[in-house]
Design a protein around this motif. Sequence first.
Motif, short mmCIF file in Angstrom:
data_model
loop_
_atom_site.label_atom_id
_atom_site.label_comp_id
_atom_site.label_asym_id
_atom_site.label_seq_id
_atom_site.Cartn_x
_atom_site.Cartn_y
_atom_site.Cartn_z
N TYR A 38 -2.47 5.86 0.92
CA TYR A 38 -2.13 7.08 1.65
C TYR A 38 -1.58 6.67 3.02
N ALA A 39 -0.46 7.26 3.40
CA ALA A 39 0.15 6.94 4.68
C ALA A 39 1.03 8.10 5.13
N GLU A 40 1.46 8.05 6.38
CA GLU A 40 2.35 9.08 6.90
C GLU A 40 3.76 8.93 6.33
N THR A 41 4.19 7.69 6.11
CA THR A 41 5.54 7.42 5.60
C THR A 41 5.49 6.26 4.62
N LEU A 42 6.55 6.11 3.85
CA LEU A 42 6.65 4.96 2.95
C LEU A 42 6.71 3.67 3.74
N ALA A 43 7.42 3.67 4.86
CA ALA A 43 7.51 2.46 5.69
C ALA A 43 6.11 2.01 6.12
N GLU A 44 5.28 2.96 6.53
CA GLU A 44 3.91 2.63 6.94
C GLU A 44 3.12 2.07 5.76
N ALA A 45 3.28 2.67 4.58
CA ALA A 45 2.57 2.19 3.39
C ALA A 45 2.98 0.77 3.06
N LEU A 46 4.27 0.48 3.12
CA LEU A 46 4.75 -0.87 2.82
C LEU A 46 4.19 -1.88 3.82
N GLY B 245 7.60 4.21 -3.57
CA GLY B 245 7.96 5.56 -3.17
C GLY B 245 6.77 6.48 -3.25
N PRO B 246 6.98 7.78 -3.11
CA PRO B 246 5.87 8.73 -3.24
C PRO B 246 5.25 8.66 -4.62
N LEU B 247 3.93 8.74 -4.69
CA LEU B 247 3.25 8.64 -5.97
C LEU B 247 3.69 9.74 -6.93
N ALA B 248 4.15 10.86 -6.39
CA ALA B 248 4.62 11.96 -7.23
C ALA B 248 5.83 11.55 -8.07
N ASP B 249 6.54 10.51 -7.64
CA ASP B 249 7.73 10.05 -8.36
C ASP B 249 7.44 8.85 -9.26
N TYR B 250 6.17 8.46 -9.36
CA TYR B 250 5.82 7.29 -10.18
C TYR B 250 6.04 7.55 -11.66
N LEU B 251 6.62 6.57 -12.34
CA LEU B 251 6.80 6.61 -13.79
C LEU B 251 6.12 5.38 -14.39
N ASP B 252 5.64 5.51 -15.62
CA ASP B 252 4.97 4.39 -16.27
C ASP B 252 5.84 3.15 -16.32
N GLU B 253 7.16 3.33 -16.45
CA GLU B 253 8.07 2.19 -16.53
C GLU B 253 8.15 1.41 -15.22
N ASP C 241 16.05 5.70 13.59
CA ASP C 241 15.42 6.98 13.25
C ASP C 241 15.80 7.43 11.85
N VAL C 242 15.94 6.47 10.94
CA VAL C 242 16.26 6.76 9.54
C VAL C 242 14.99 6.60 8.72
N ARG C 243 14.69 7.56 7.86
CA ARG C 243 13.45 7.55 7.08
C ARG C 243 13.69 6.95 5.70
N LEU C 244 12.87 5.99 5.33
CA LEU C 244 12.93 5.40 4.00
C LEU C 244 12.20 6.30 3.02
N LYS C 245 12.90 6.73 1.96
CA LYS C 245 12.32 7.61 0.96
C LYS C 245 11.82 6.82 -0.24
N LYS C 246 12.64 5.87 -0.71
CA LYS C 246 12.27 5.02 -1.85
C LYS C 246 12.89 3.64 -1.66
N MET D 162 -1.17 13.27 5.14
CA MET D 162 -1.02 11.95 4.53
C MET D 162 -0.56 12.11 3.08
N THR D 163 0.32 11.22 2.68
CA THR D 163 0.91 11.27 1.33
C THR D 163 0.54 10.00 0.57
N PRO D 164 0.21 10.10 -0.72
CA PRO D 164 -0.04 8.88 -1.49
C PRO D 164 1.28 8.24 -1.90
N TYR D 165 1.40 6.94 -1.66
CA TYR D 165 2.58 6.17 -2.05
C TYR D 165 2.16 5.06 -3.00
N TYR D 166 3.11 4.59 -3.79
CA TYR D 166 2.84 3.47 -4.69
C TYR D 166 3.83 2.34 -4.41
N VAL D 167 3.39 1.12 -4.67
CA VAL D 167 4.23 -0.07 -4.51
C VAL D 167 3.98 -0.96 -5.71
#
Length: 206
Positions: free
Chosen positions: A35-43, A64-72, A156-161, A1-6
């Motif tokens: 936390y979700a398997e994919t960004l689509a699932e998190a959304l 997107g993935p929380l690892a890519d989160y920026l304060d802005e 079968d296309v994966r949403l990254k951000k 599971m990966t942490p995502y932010y929205v």
Amino acid sequence: MTPYYVSLHLHDPLGPLQTAESGSYGGDARLFVHYAETLAEALEEVLEVIADQSCRLLRIGHAGPLADYLDEHFPFPADIADLTAQAKDGPVSTPAYSFEPWGADVASGVSVAVLDVYDPSMEGGEPYAGEVTLAACPGTPEEALRTLLDVLAESDVRLKKLEDLRESAEASPDEYDDDWPLLEIVAEAGKTGGPSFSPAFVYDAD
């Protein structure tokens, strides 16, 4: 599971009552972590949380993935470490930060979003890590998002951000590259009743 932010804007039916003395109500800004398997699932999970709270999605600025989160991506106070810890038990969010009305007064009936995706069918040729495209889809931002997620899943296309999901009347052609003709894409979506996509910018490294 990966942490995502929205990072999103929503309309809370109780908002006007809560801001009656401080000014007019345009909506609330909130940052969700899940936390979700994919960004689509998190959304999809965040949309369900919003619906359960009788709120209406107005816009998603960044997701997107929380690892890519920026304060802005969310210009309000947010304790990311605390949200990440709490999110292991389900979607969590910051408090709501209310804002005054802004944007288009009249909706076009078509929403737009910038999608960063990975298409497995592109593998095997030139170096490929993903592609970015501007999508337009009939409906409110929530309706458009659900449709776009279904289309991606069927292909079968994966949403990254995801960025700038909003009513198209709030967007300007000047915000996009010349290869992304906003008005033409929106008009096509309105005419066909289905999603329309700009040419994609393909990239070979994250």
